[in-house]
Enzyme design. Structure first.
Site, PDB file in Angstrom:
ATOM      1  N   TRP A 176      -1.016   0.177   3.165  1.00  0.00           N
ATOM      2  CA  TRP A 176      -0.962   1.061   4.268  1.00  0.00           C
ATOM      3  C   TRP A 176      -1.782   2.292   3.877  1.00  0.00           C
ATOM      4  CZ3 TRP A 176       2.901   5.615   4.422  1.00  0.00           C
ATOM      5  CH2 TRP A 176       3.236   5.898   5.627  1.00  0.00           C
ATOM      6  N   ASP A 211       8.147   0.674  -2.084  1.00  0.00           N
ATOM      7  CA  ASP A 211       8.103   1.153  -0.606  1.00  0.00           C
ATOM      8  C   ASP A 211       8.912   0.202   0.286  1.00  0.00           C
ATOM      9  OD1 ASP A 211       7.543   2.078   1.965  1.00  0.00           O
ATOM     10  OD2 ASP A 211       5.693   2.631   1.722  1.00  0.00           O
ATOM     11  N   LYS A 232      12.294   2.201  11.301  1.00  0.00           N
ATOM     12  CA  LYS A 232      12.100   0.943  11.979  1.00  0.00           C
ATOM     13  C   LYS A 232      13.576   0.317  11.947  1.00  0.00           C
ATOM     14  CE  LYS A 232       7.909   1.742  10.474  1.00  0.00           C
ATOM     15  NZ  LYS A 232       6.730   2.126  11.155  1.00  0.00           N
TER      16      LYS A 232
HETATM   17  C1  LIG Z   1       4.415   0.862   4.493  1.00  0.00           C
HETATM   18  C2  LIG Z   1       4.957   1.778   5.021  1.00  0.00           C
HETATM   19  N1  LIG Z   1       5.586   2.927   4.374  1.00  0.00           N
HETATM   20  C3  LIG Z   1       6.153   3.991   4.968  1.00  0.00           C
HETATM   21  C4  LIG Z   1       6.127   4.237   6.061  1.00  0.00           C
HETATM   22  C5  LIG Z   1       6.608   5.520   6.650  1.00  0.00           C
HETATM   23  O1  LIG Z   1       7.702   5.366   7.290  1.00  0.00           O
HETATM   24  P1  LIG Z   1       8.467   6.769   7.813  1.00  0.00           P
HETATM   25  O2  LIG Z   1       7.943   8.084   7.364  1.00  0.00           O
HETATM   26  O3  LIG Z   1       8.348   6.802   9.257  1.00  0.00           O
HETATM   27  O4  LIG Z   1      10.033   6.503   7.140  1.00  0.00           O
HETATM   28  C6  LIG Z   1       5.552   3.560   7.014  1.00  0.00           C
HETATM   29  C7  LIG Z   1       5.421   3.723   8.315  1.00  0.00           C
HETATM   30  O5  LIG Z   1       4.741   3.000   9.018  1.00  0.00           O
HETATM   31  C8  LIG Z   1       5.017   2.137   6.619  1.00  0.00           C
HETATM   32  O6  LIG Z   1       4.306   1.167   7.223  1.00  0.00           O
END
Ligand SMILES: Cc1ncc(COP(=O)(O)O)c(C=O)c1O
Length: 408
Positions: free
Chosen positions: A130, A220, A255
């Site tokens: 990511w 993560d 999600k």
């Molecule tokens: C791999 C990964 N980590 C972390 C996140 C962050 O998610 P959030 O800050 O919405 O909890 C995302 C969001 O797209 C993601 O794809």
């Protein structure tokens, strides 16, 4: 004062989403941003979440600040979700958990903590990962490197070699060369962007390498429930906790509860013992205090209620299962439609990859054609958010993909 500033190039995925919103074509298809859309193309508000909110509203209550580390009810509920209630690491008090502003907030607080308390440790992320991982850790002042992960194949070989899998041996070989206390960022499930995960046996083989080299795993977990199930997707967390290693896990509810804008997430650090966990929690609080001071009350109320209420919890689990099964159905449909149109090509990656994303192997030029000629939006790396497909757009997507495949 600020005329010397570099213009912000924008986030590639969020900018693409903005371009999609502005696209006037009625039959456009958004497969770029990592959001779950339902069969009607809407971002669902889960019934379990709506009911939790109704309860909160009916009970009234205060709008006071939460503590720096977040709501005690949410932190406890998150620990049970991640480690399984009654896990030895929880019973012995060696897990420090904070509610954070989404898991992004957790990842960054953890990055700042590492920069302050393990100076000189570099971070190793999968190739690819990511995009924001690199940005966040570099933003905290840490060096970021990559370890081999996705097998992209070799189109120039004769005959061309199809990739698509995991370069597990190369990944382990690189990890075996890292200096002690290097941070290894691992996607616990539903790897973003490739959809290619380690199998349970590969996780099992990875743990001794991490331990022997004295590495610091940083998990993560942004897609819990989208891979094989809520419990199954916590496999890596529990395996590392069982191993006795020190590690980080940032987890998200964006999600899994479809509460993107509520910014619901947490950061947990599994330590050697309770005394160390107390020290870690204290310094994490210091990091939060000088960043955003404390996390959001509404997010805490939703998450703690949904996870602990005897009626809402099973309802949420069923709603997550329905989202996961709908994605699996879309993977199958797209696979079958493409296989019928292009019998010589292998689309089995749609069936083997897990979670919201598939790496399609489409080139940037092919992705551009998909967008410009057909209004089908993917990320330029070829990443497709399969959760944006539905029975109303899957055929059009297959036809468009089929048209651009085989062209440069
Ligand atoms: C791999 C990964 N980590 C972390 C996140 C962050 O998610 P959030 O800050 O919405 O909890 C995302 C969001 O797209 C993601 O794809």
């Amino acid at each position: 004062m600020f005329q010397h500033l570099d213009p912000y190039a924008g986030d590639p995925i969020l900018s693409l989403n903005e371009a999609f919103q502005k696209d006037p074509r009625a039959d456009k298809v958004n497969l770029s941003i990592g959001i779950y859309f339902d069969e009607q193309g809407r971002i669902p508000v889960l019934d379990s979440v709506r009911q939790a909110e109704a309860q909160m509203l009916a009970e009234g209550g205060t709008k006071s600040y939460l503590p720096i580390e977040g709501s005690a009810a949410m932190r406890g509920a998150v620990q049970g979700l991640l480690f399984g209630p009654g896990h030895e690491a929880l019973a012995s008090g060696r897990v420090a958990t904070l509610q954070t502003v989404g898991s992004s907030g957790g990842l960054k607080v953890g990055a700042d903590f590492i920069q302050r308390w393990l100076p000189g440790s570099a971070v190793w992320v999968s190739d690819p990962t990511w995009d924001n991982h690199r940005a966040m850790f570099e933003g905290a002042g840490l060096q970021v490197h990559t370890y081999p992960y996705y097998d992209a194949g070799d189109a120039s070989a004769s005959p061309p070699r199809q990739g698509g899998g995991l370069r597990f041996d190369a990944m382990l070989a690189t990890l075996r060369t890292l200096p002690a206390r290097s941070v290894v960022l691992l996607h616990a499930c539903c790897h973003n962007p490739t959809g290619v995960d380690l199998s349970p046996a590969q996780w099992q083989a990875l743990v001794p390498v991490l331990r022997e080299r004295d590495l610091l795993p940083y998990l993560d977990l942004a897609y819990q429930g989208y891979g094989d199930g809520i419990e199954a997707d916590a496999h890596a967390v529990r395996l590392l906790a069982d191993s006795g290693m020190t590690f980080f896990v940032a987890n998200s509810f964006s999600k899994s509860m479809s509460v993107y804008g509520e910014r619901a997430g947490a950061l947990s650090v599994v330590c050697a013992d309770a005394a160390e966990a107390t020290l870690v929690l204290g310094q994490m609080k210091a990091t939060v205090r000088r960043n955003y001071s404390s996390p959001g009350l509404h997010a805490a109320g939703i998450v703690s209620r949904v996870l602990t209420d005897a009626t809402l919890r099973p309802q949420w689990e069923a709603e997550v299962a329905a989202m996961r099964e709908r994605i699996a159905k879309m993977r199958r449909q797209l696979h079958d439609l493409l296989a019928a149109r292009r019998p010589g090509d292998d689309f089995s990656y749609f069936l083997s990859q897990r979670g919201m994303f598939s790496y399609t192997g489409l080139s940037p030029a092919q992705v551009d054609r998909l967008r410009d000629e057909f209004g089908v939006y993917l990320v330029r790396s070829g990443r497709m958010c399969v959760a944006g497909l539905n029975s109303g757009n899957v055929e059009r997507t297959a036809a468009a993909m089929s048209a651009v495949l085989g062209t440069a």
